[in-house]
Design a protein around this motif. Sequence first.
Motif, PDB file in Angstrom:
ATOM      1  N   ALA A  83       0.839  -1.205   0.000  1.00  0.00           N
ATOM      2  CA  ALA A  83       0.000   0.000   0.000  1.00  0.00           C
ATOM      3  C   ALA A  83       0.871   1.251   0.000  1.00  0.00           C
ATOM      4  CB  ALA A  83      -0.915  -0.001   1.218  1.00  0.00           C
ATOM      5  N   SER A  84       0.392   2.300  -0.700  1.00  0.00           N
ATOM      6  CA  SER A  84       1.136   3.554  -0.719  1.00  0.00           C
ATOM      7  C   SER A  84       1.066   4.225   0.645  1.00  0.00           C
ATOM      8  CB  SER A  84       0.563   4.491  -1.784  1.00  0.00           C
ATOM      9  OG  SER A  84      -0.727   4.934  -1.404  1.00  0.00           O
ATOM     10  N   PHE A  85       2.041   5.086   0.924  1.00  0.00           N
ATOM     11  CA  PHE A  85       2.086   5.719   2.244  1.00  0.00           C
ATOM     12  C   PHE A  85       0.871   6.618   2.468  1.00  0.00           C
ATOM     13  CE2 PHE A  85       3.385   9.118   5.172  1.00  0.00           C
ATOM     14  CZ  PHE A  85       3.744   8.345   6.263  1.00  0.00           C
ATOM     15  N   SER A  86       0.330   7.192   1.399  1.00  0.00           N
ATOM     16  CA  SER A  86      -0.823   8.087   1.540  1.00  0.00           C
ATOM     17  C   SER A  86      -2.119   7.338   1.826  1.00  0.00           C
ATOM     18  CB  SER A  86      -0.988   8.932   0.273  1.00  0.00           C
ATOM     19  OG  SER A  86      -1.178   8.093  -0.855  1.00  0.00           O
ATOM     20  N   SER A  87      -2.095   6.019   1.679  1.00  0.00           N
ATOM     21  CA  SER A  87      -3.293   5.219   1.935  1.00  0.00           C
ATOM     22  C   SER A  87      -3.537   5.106   3.436  1.00  0.00           C
ATOM     23  CB  SER A  87      -3.117   3.828   1.336  1.00  0.00           C
ATOM     24  OG  SER A  87      -4.120   2.947   1.815  1.00  0.00           O
ATOM     25  N   PRO A  88      -4.808   5.252   3.871  1.00  0.00           N
ATOM     26  CA  PRO A  88      -5.095   5.080   5.303  1.00  0.00           C
ATOM     27  C   PRO A  88      -4.720   3.695   5.813  1.00  0.00           C
ATOM     28  CG  PRO A  88      -6.947   6.106   4.175  1.00  0.00           C
ATOM     29  CD  PRO A  88      -5.998   5.646   3.106  1.00  0.00           C
ATOM     30  N   GLY A  89      -4.689   2.706   4.906  1.00  0.00           N
ATOM     31  CA  GLY A  89      -4.368   1.345   5.315  1.00  0.00           C
ATOM     32  C   GLY A  89      -2.889   1.010   5.274  1.00  0.00           C
ATOM     33  N   TRP A  90      -2.049   2.021   5.065  1.00  0.00           N
ATOM     34  CA  TRP A  90      -0.600   1.755   5.034  1.00  0.00           C
ATOM     35  C   TRP A  90      -0.156   1.119   6.351  1.00  0.00           C
ATOM     36  CZ3 TRP A  90       3.416   3.660   8.076  1.00  0.00           C
ATOM     37  CH2 TRP A  90       4.706   3.326   7.640  1.00  0.00           C
ATOM     38  N   HIS A  91       0.590   0.040   6.242  1.00  0.00           N
ATOM     39  CA  HIS A  91       0.956  -0.760   7.418  1.00  0.00           C
ATOM     40  C   HIS A  91       2.190  -1.558   7.039  1.00  0.00           C
ATOM     41  CE1 HIS A  91      -0.557  -3.968  10.566  1.00  0.00           C
ATOM     42  NE2 HIS A  91       0.508  -3.308  10.980  1.00  0.00           N
ATOM     43  N   VAL A  92       3.242  -1.485   7.834  1.00  0.00           N
ATOM     44  CA  VAL A  92       4.486  -2.147   7.461  1.00  0.00           C
ATOM     45  C   VAL A  92       5.122  -2.788   8.686  1.00  0.00           C
ATOM     46  CG1 VAL A  92       5.975  -0.125   7.807  1.00  0.00           C
ATOM     47  CG2 VAL A  92       6.620  -1.851   6.110  1.00  0.00           C
ATOM     48  N   TYR A  93       5.840  -3.877   8.442  1.00  0.00           N
ATOM     49  CA  TYR A  93       6.621  -4.518   9.505  1.00  0.00           C
ATOM     50  C   TYR A  93       8.068  -4.623   9.041  1.00  0.00           C
ATOM     51  CZ  TYR A  93       8.294  -7.888  12.948  1.00  0.00           C
ATOM     52  OH  TYR A  93       9.005  -8.501  13.948  1.00  0.00           O
ATOM     53  N   LEU A  94       8.993  -4.152   9.876  1.00  0.00           N
ATOM     54  CA  LEU A  94      10.419  -4.169   9.574  1.00  0.00           C
ATOM     55  C   LEU A  94      11.050  -5.295  10.385  1.00  0.00           C
ATOM     56  CD1 LEU A  94      11.002  -0.287   9.896  1.00  0.00           C
ATOM     57  CD2 LEU A  94      10.371  -1.598   7.845  1.00  0.00           C
ATOM     58  N   PRO A  95      11.191  -6.496   9.805  1.00  0.00           N
ATOM     59  CA  PRO A  95      11.606  -7.662  10.595  1.00  0.00           C
ATOM     60  C   PRO A  95      12.990  -7.532  11.208  1.00  0.00           C
ATOM     61  CG  PRO A  95      11.570  -8.163   8.226  1.00  0.00           C
ATOM     62  CD  PRO A  95      10.918  -6.831   8.392  1.00  0.00           C
ATOM     63  N   ALA A  96      13.914  -6.848  10.527  1.00  0.00           N
ATOM     64  CA  ALA A  96      15.265  -6.718  11.078  1.00  0.00           C
ATOM     65  C   ALA A  96      15.260  -5.911  12.378  1.00  0.00           C
ATOM     66  CB  ALA A  96      16.191  -6.065  10.060  1.00  0.00           C
ATOM     67  N   LEU A  97      14.280  -5.008  12.506  1.00  0.00           N
ATOM     68  CA  LEU A  97      14.157  -4.177  13.713  1.00  0.00           C
ATOM     69  C   LEU A  97      13.057  -4.685  14.636  1.00  0.00           C
ATOM     70  CD1 LEU A  97      14.420  -0.592  12.153  1.00  0.00           C
ATOM     71  CD2 LEU A  97      16.249  -2.148  12.810  1.00  0.00           C
ATOM     72  N   ARG A  98      12.299  -5.669  14.164  1.00  0.00           N
ATOM     73  CA  ARG A  98      11.146  -6.185  14.898  1.00  0.00           C
ATOM     74  C   ARG A  98      10.140  -5.057  15.197  1.00  0.00           C
ATOM     75  NH1 ARG A  98      12.140 -11.272  16.132  1.00  0.00           N
ATOM     76  NH2 ARG A  98      10.180 -11.350  17.319  1.00  0.00           N
ATOM     77  N   LEU A  99       9.967  -4.162  14.216  1.00  0.00           N
ATOM     78  CA  LEU A  99       9.180  -2.947  14.422  1.00  0.00           C
ATOM     79  C   LEU A  99       8.005  -2.887  13.446  1.00  0.00           C
ATOM     80  CD1 LEU A  99       8.908  -0.202  15.895  1.00  0.00           C
ATOM     81  CD2 LEU A  99      10.361   0.778  14.089  1.00  0.00           C
ATOM     82  N   GLU A 100       6.811  -2.735  13.997  1.00  0.00           N
ATOM     83  CA  GLU A 100       5.579  -2.561  13.229  1.00  0.00           C
ATOM     84  C   GLU A 100       5.218  -1.085  13.213  1.00  0.00           C
ATOM     85  OE1 GLU A 100       0.930  -4.173  13.400  1.00  0.00           O
ATOM     86  OE2 GLU A 100       2.248  -4.326  15.156  1.00  0.00           O
ATOM     87  N   LEU A 101       4.836  -0.559  12.022  1.00  0.00           N
ATOM     88  CA  LEU A 101       4.487   0.848  11.876  1.00  0.00           C
ATOM     89  C   LEU A 101       3.195   0.993  11.094  1.00  0.00           C
ATOM     90  CD1 LEU A 101       8.000   2.314  10.908  1.00  0.00           C
ATOM     91  CD2 LEU A 101       6.812   2.680  13.077  1.00  0.00           C
ATOM     92  N   GLN A 102       2.372   1.966  11.497  1.00  0.00           N
ATOM     93  CA  GLN A 102       1.171   2.331  10.749  1.00  0.00           C
ATOM     94  C   GLN A 102       0.797   3.753  11.113  1.00  0.00           C
ATOM     95  OE1 GLN A 102      -2.307  -0.017  12.084  1.00  0.00           O
ATOM     96  NE2 GLN A 102      -0.985  -0.740  13.726  1.00  0.00           N
ATOM     97  N   HIS A 103      -0.127   4.330  10.365  1.00  0.00           N
ATOM     98  CA  HIS A 103      -0.555   5.688  10.662  1.00  0.00           C
ATOM     99  C   HIS A 103      -1.182   5.750  12.054  1.00  0.00           C
ATOM    100  CE1 HIS A 103       0.373   7.417   6.814  1.00  0.00           C
ATOM    101  NE2 HIS A 103      -0.317   6.492   6.172  1.00  0.00           N
ATOM    102  N   GLN A 104      -0.874   6.831  12.783  1.00  0.00           N
ATOM    103  CA  GLN A 104      -1.440   7.014  14.114  1.00  0.00           C
ATOM    104  C   GLN A 104      -2.954   7.177  14.008  1.00  0.00           C
ATOM    105  OE1 GLN A 104       0.194   7.228  17.266  1.00  0.00           O
ATOM    106  NE2 GLN A 104      -1.880   7.209  18.052  1.00  0.00           N
ATOM    107  N   PRO A 105      -3.732   6.312  14.641  1.00  0.00           N
ATOM    108  CA  PRO A 105      -5.197   6.448  14.567  1.00  0.00           C
ATOM    109  C   PRO A 105      -5.687   7.609  15.425  1.00  0.00           C
ATOM    110  CG  PRO A 105      -4.590   4.651  16.031  1.00  0.00           C
ATOM    111  CD  PRO A 105      -3.309   5.140  15.412  1.00  0.00           C
ATOM    112  N   ALA A 106      -6.942   7.975  15.235  1.00  0.00           N
ATOM    113  CA  ALA A 106      -7.549   8.997  16.097  1.00  0.00           C
ATOM    114  C   ALA A 106      -7.479   8.531  17.541  1.00  0.00           C
ATOM    115  CB  ALA A 106      -8.991   9.238  15.681  1.00  0.00           C
ATOM    116  N   ASP A 107      -7.354   9.492  18.446  1.00  0.00           N
ATOM    117  CA  ASP A 107      -7.136   9.164  19.855  1.00  0.00           C
ATOM    118  C   ASP A 107      -8.457   9.173  20.619  1.00  0.00           C
ATOM    119  OD1 ASP A 107      -6.225   8.853  22.424  1.00  0.00           O
ATOM    120  OD2 ASP A 107      -4.505  10.173  22.163  1.00  0.00           O
TER     121      ASP A 107
END
Length: 465
Positions: free
Chosen positions: A90-114
């Motif tokens: 998914a493109s970064f501008s997509s609300p569903g952008w979601h990525v996992y960086l296995p070498a860092l064991r780090l999951e990233l996604q857009h900050q949802p509403a609080d």
Amino acid sequence: MDAPAWLGPAGHADTVRAALSATPAFADGSTQIRKFSVKRMRLKKGQDGWTGQYEIVVQGPGDAEPRTSLLAGRLVPPGFAEPAIAEPTASFSSPGWHVYLPALRLELQHQPADPALPALPLLTDPAQARELLENGVRACSPNYADISIAGVTIRHLRYKPGSRATVVYDVEYAPEHAGRGWPPIMVAKTYSGSKGKNAYEGMAALWNSGLSKGDVVTLAEPLAYLPEHKVLVPGPIYEDQTLEDLLRSAVAANTPATLGELERFMNKTADALAALHTSGVRYGETITWEDELAEVREVIARLAGMVPELADAAEPLLQHLEAVAAVAPPDPILPAHRAFRPAQVLLFNDTIGFIDFDGFGQSEPALDLSRYTRKTRALGMDAAKVDPNSPEGAARQQQMEAICESFLQRYESHTPASRQRIALWETLDLLTLVLYCWTKIEPERLPANMALLERHLEVSGLLNS
């Protein structure tokens, strides 16, 4: 014990940025990362891994200017299930952008509403904020019952997702209201829990105690608390700098003039803290050393769930401290700031002010004194930029101990405080600082923080008690 190798990289902005740049959303170069920073990462109760926030500035096709976004991050410890990404391309501008960086064991996604801070959209919209502030202050402060705000401009926003946000406004009034003495600056703080209400009622009690005269310390006037929005509105306290700023610059310069100026404001702070402690205010929950000990053990248990080898590392020390505390009775319970550090002391001309009464309550004076002296030592050693285990580092530690000793003696000229109780509280605070190296992903601070704890145990004599 050293932090595990997998823990540190997620806290390094350049490392995360490089890994993120290689993912499908950025790899072709059409969308570029202009800036990237770590806002905060924490190991919180009830969560499987470290969670926090990153700030990213990107520029993609069609963007005239770079765009700033907040990313929600989660560090997944070894042994825990790694996330499955539904749309890894998914493109970064997509609300569903979601990525996992296995070498860092780090999951990233857009900050949802609080959902924990529903008032935040109101406070960050100047028109809605103007109305909210005007109505709230009119309802809660009889001295400002007819206040009429023409407009507000956001000067500063500080946001801790899921916990709290602080907005500072410049406040404008119509020309016909000039000279009314209405506050030119207002602050709105919203919380996920009850801290705003606690702060408002504690500040009101202090304001009515006589401290509001400002002879010894300046306090912010509690203007309003809006329970339906969980919003606290205090008046302004002016500042040239914080005591933390002065401490850092004075220790770094290390000249008689700068250290003399630091001592002058440290003395003022000791006078003001003694005045707060002896103000007679009776408000808020009572916190004991045993409560603090239980909290330290809870943090260790939380860490042990991710790093099992930490489970019993501190238990011999904690059991020894319990034995010492059992025969060292606490001082009488007094009003307590509970988060008192040099950053909570504002300097303006020749005056000082205290801020951040979110946790205000009751405790023995050693709670505030220990947190203040512990943080003073840590800030001083950080500003000195020396190896704490070197001869120069030892000399600097002695210098900071002398600065703290002078502060305590000044405080004791007004009211007594048990040195052994201060040492007990400070040990827990220093141990917490060591634990922060893991819970906040700051392993690079571990040697310095361990040196502070070991030095404190040596000079306090607690291990010989």
